[in-house]
Design an enzyme around this catalytic site. Structure first.
Site, PDB file in Angstrom:
ATOM      1  N   GLN A 141       0.837  -1.194   0.000  1.00 12.32           N
ATOM      2  CA  GLN A 141       0.000   0.000   0.000  1.00 12.32           C
ATOM      3  C   GLN A 141       0.874   1.247   0.000  1.00 12.32           C
ATOM      4  O   GLN A 141       0.392   2.347  -0.165  1.00 12.32           O
ATOM      5  CB  GLN A 141      -0.903  -0.009   1.237  1.00 12.32           C
ATOM      6  N   ASP A 144       6.204   4.787  -1.141  1.00 18.39           N
ATOM      7  CA  ASP A 144       7.542   5.351  -0.866  1.00 18.39           C
ATOM      8  C   ASP A 144       8.662   4.738  -1.704  1.00 18.39           C
ATOM      9  O   ASP A 144       9.787   5.245  -1.692  1.00 18.39           O
ATOM     10  CB  ASP A 144       7.868   5.230   0.632  1.00 18.39           C
ATOM     11  N   HIS A 159      -1.357   1.493  -4.357  1.00 18.79           N
ATOM     12  CA  HIS A 159      -1.687   2.917  -4.198  1.00 18.79           C
ATOM     13  C   HIS A 159      -0.735   3.830  -4.969  1.00 18.79           C
ATOM     14  O   HIS A 159      -0.643   5.033  -4.690  1.00 18.79           O
ATOM     15  CB  HIS A 159      -1.696   3.290  -2.708  1.00 18.79           C
ATOM     16  N   CYS A 188       1.833  14.887 -24.535  1.00 20.67           N
ATOM     17  CA  CYS A 188       0.711  15.677 -25.067  1.00 20.67           C
ATOM     18  C   CYS A 188       0.643  17.087 -24.479  1.00 20.67           C
ATOM     19  O   CYS A 188      -0.226  17.869 -24.851  1.00 20.67           O
ATOM     20  CB  CYS A 188      -0.608  14.947 -24.791  1.00 20.67           C
ATOM     21  N   SER A 227      -2.673  -1.014   9.327  1.00 16.75           N
ATOM     22  CA  SER A 227      -3.764  -0.908  10.304  1.00 16.75           C
ATOM     23  C   SER A 227      -4.997  -1.650   9.805  1.00 16.75           C
ATOM     24  O   SER A 227      -5.977  -1.785  10.522  1.00 16.75           O
ATOM     25  CB  SER A 227      -4.107   0.576  10.510  1.00 16.75           C
TER      26      SER A 227
HETATM   27  N1  APR Z   1       6.581  -2.341  12.293  1.00 16.00           N
HETATM   28  C1  APR Z   1       5.370  -2.876  11.932  1.00 16.00           C
HETATM   29  N2  APR Z   1       4.188  -2.193  12.020  1.00 16.00           N
HETATM   30  C2  APR Z   1       4.243  -0.938  12.527  1.00 16.00           C
HETATM   31  C3  APR Z   1       5.449  -0.330  12.947  1.00 16.00           C
HETATM   32  C4  APR Z   1       6.663  -1.095  12.811  1.00 16.00           C
HETATM   33  N3  APR Z   1       7.835  -0.606  13.168  1.00 16.00           N
HETATM   34  N4  APR Z   1       5.169   0.926  13.409  1.00 16.00           N
HETATM   35  C5  APR Z   1       3.811   1.090  13.274  1.00 16.00           C
HETATM   36  N5  APR Z   1       3.267  -0.026  12.754  1.00 16.00           N
HETATM   37  C6  APR Z   1       1.859  -0.282  12.425  1.00 16.00           C
HETATM   38  C7  APR Z   1       0.860   0.505  13.234  1.00 16.00           C
HETATM   39  O1  APR Z   1       0.549  -0.154  14.450  1.00 16.00           O
HETATM   40  C8  APR Z   1      -0.346   0.536  12.297  1.00 16.00           C
HETATM   41  O2  APR Z   1      -1.169  -0.605  12.515  1.00 16.00           O
HETATM   42  O3  APR Z   1       1.649   0.113  11.099  1.00 16.00           O
HETATM   43  C9  APR Z   1       0.286   0.451  10.900  1.00 16.00           C
HETATM   44  C10 APR Z   1       0.218   1.743  10.091  1.00 16.00           C
HETATM   45  O4  APR Z   1      -1.119   2.003   9.793  1.00 16.00           O
HETATM   46  P1  APR Z   1      -1.523   3.206   8.822  1.00 16.00           P
HETATM   47  O5  APR Z   1      -0.797   4.406   9.190  1.00 16.00           O
HETATM   48  O6  APR Z   1      -3.007   3.233   8.815  1.00 16.00           O
HETATM   49  O7  APR Z   1      -0.964   2.749   7.399  1.00 16.00           O
HETATM   50  P2  APR Z   1      -1.594   1.759   6.310  1.00 16.00           P
HETATM   51  O8  APR Z   1      -2.306   0.633   6.954  1.00 16.00           O
HETATM   52  O9  APR Z   1      -0.525   1.432   5.359  1.00 16.00           O
HETATM   53  O10 APR Z   1      -2.673   2.746   5.610  1.00 16.00           O
HETATM   54  C11 APR Z   1      -3.330   2.272   4.481  1.00 16.00           C
HETATM   55  O11 APR Z   1      -4.285   4.413   4.072  1.00 16.00           O
HETATM   56  O12 APR Z   1      -3.837   6.563   4.248  1.00 16.00           O
HETATM   57  C12 APR Z   1      -4.020   5.598   3.349  1.00 16.00           C
HETATM   58  O13 APR Z   1      -3.146   5.359   1.187  1.00 16.00           O
HETATM   59  C13 APR Z   1      -2.778   5.410   2.520  1.00 16.00           C
HETATM   60  O14 APR Z   1      -1.667   3.362   1.944  1.00 16.00           O
HETATM   61  C14 APR Z   1      -2.273   4.062   2.991  1.00 16.00           C
HETATM   62  C15 APR Z   1      -3.525   3.380   3.477  1.00 16.00           C
END
Ligand code: APR
Length: 279
Positions: A141, A144, A159, A188, A227
């Site tokens: 997702q 980066d 994404h 274009c 998450s």
């Molecule tokens: N190692 C593993 N997991 C981690 C770590 C770590 N060091 N640090 C934080 N986390 C976990 C958090 O507990 C959380 O559950 O990573 C998760 C990050 O969640 P989000 O910030 O919601 O990211 P993500 O799930 O990738 O979001 C999905 O939402 O905002 C949109 O397009 C965006 O791709 C993104 C999508």
């Protein structure tokens, strides 16, 4: 200390008290440490399935890049804000219509920030897995580009990617990892926009369909650092589980997917993932 008691005596009592406190602290830390290590335990079942797996799917989220210094979107309770605007406002289709230069300012900032960011041990370990398993699929997702920086190929980017732009009319993609962002589409001449899926937009054609077909045929699925709140990506582990795959989550926090998983390893990706691979 009662009147007449020697300093030594008090000193002795203090010494004893210190020892008791120290023992208690050691016990507490040991208990906490063992709980942490216990949470990060890799089961015999996962070791066996990892050793025998043929078709493996890995789904990653922002958490896998957290130890590289890339802020997550939600984990840790805070929400990314840009110039007073929530990230899901500045990163929206509506904002591209309303103020594309502002969107570019946000994505130029993110690209410049990412320029000095390096992958961490979890990214490198996963890059090794593409050689290890006959059928390996990495779905992310993240926008980066850190998986590719670590050597992963054929990454399914659900994404998009901050290092790419695309034409708002002809759709031509433009790689910005080696060169600056052009003012307009080289083909274009129309406006370019970030090649990232913004809030309110559909995923790139075919990306999710390909990922879900791989999820439906894998025998081992890892969910790392997400998450699991954003669909359709968060639906992939469920597809894998329903098809009989063993599903393992790696995250320092529980997520809505944790109960569905066969195994939950509570820890940071950079610490846990290399240990999974180190067998
Ligand atoms: N190692 C593993 N997991 C981690 C770590 C770590 N060091 N640090 C934080 N986390 C976990 C958090 O507990 C959380 O559950 O990573 C998760 C990050 O969640 P989000 O910030 O919601 O990211 P993500 O799930 O990738 O979001 C999905 O939402 O905002 C949109 O397009 C965006 O791709 C993104 C999508």
């Amino acid at each position: 200390m009662t009147k007449g008691e020697s300093i030594f005596y008090c000193h002795e009592k203090a010494q004893k008290a210190r020892m008791i406190l120290l023992r208690f602290l050691c016990l507490f830390v040991a208990k906490d440490l063992s709980a942490t290590i216990a949470g990060m335990q890799i089961s015999e079942e996962l070791r066996r399935r990892f050793a025998e797996a043929e078709r493996v799917l890995v789904l990653t989220g922002a958490g896998i890049s957290a130890e590289s210094g890339v802020p997550t979107f939600r984990g840790g309770g805070n929400t990314a804000v840009w110039k007073g605007m929530r990230f899901d406002v500045i990163s929206s289709a509506e904002m591209v219509e309303r103020d594309l230069p502002a969107v570019w300012e946000w994505f130029d900032y993110r690209r410049n920030f990412m320029d000095s960011i390096l992958p961490n041990p979890a990214h490198y370990e996963i890059a090794r897995w593409q050689e290890r398993f006959p059928d390996f699929t990495l779905v992310t997702q993240n926008v980066d580009g850190l998986h590719q920086k670590a050597g992963s190929r054929d990454v399914v980017e659900l994404h998009g990617n901050v290092w790419r732009a695309r034409c708002t009319v002809c759709g031509l993609g433009h790689d910005m990892s080696q060169s600056a962002r052009p003012d307009a589409c080289p083909s274009c001449g129309h406006e370019l926009r970030p090649d990232v899926v913004l809030f309110g937009e559909m995923l790139p054609r075919g990306a999710f369909e390909f990922a879900s077909s791989k999820a439906a045929s894998c025998d081992l699925c890892f969910v790392i650092g997400t998450s699991a709140l954003v669909y359709p990506a968060a639906g992939l582990p469920g597809i894998a589980r329903a098809a009989g795959a063993y599903v393992c989550e790696v995250n320092p926090e529980r997520t809505p997917l944790s109960d569905l998983c066969d195994e939950v390893i509570t820890g940071k990706a950079g610490e846990v993932v290399p240990r999974i691979g180190a067998q």
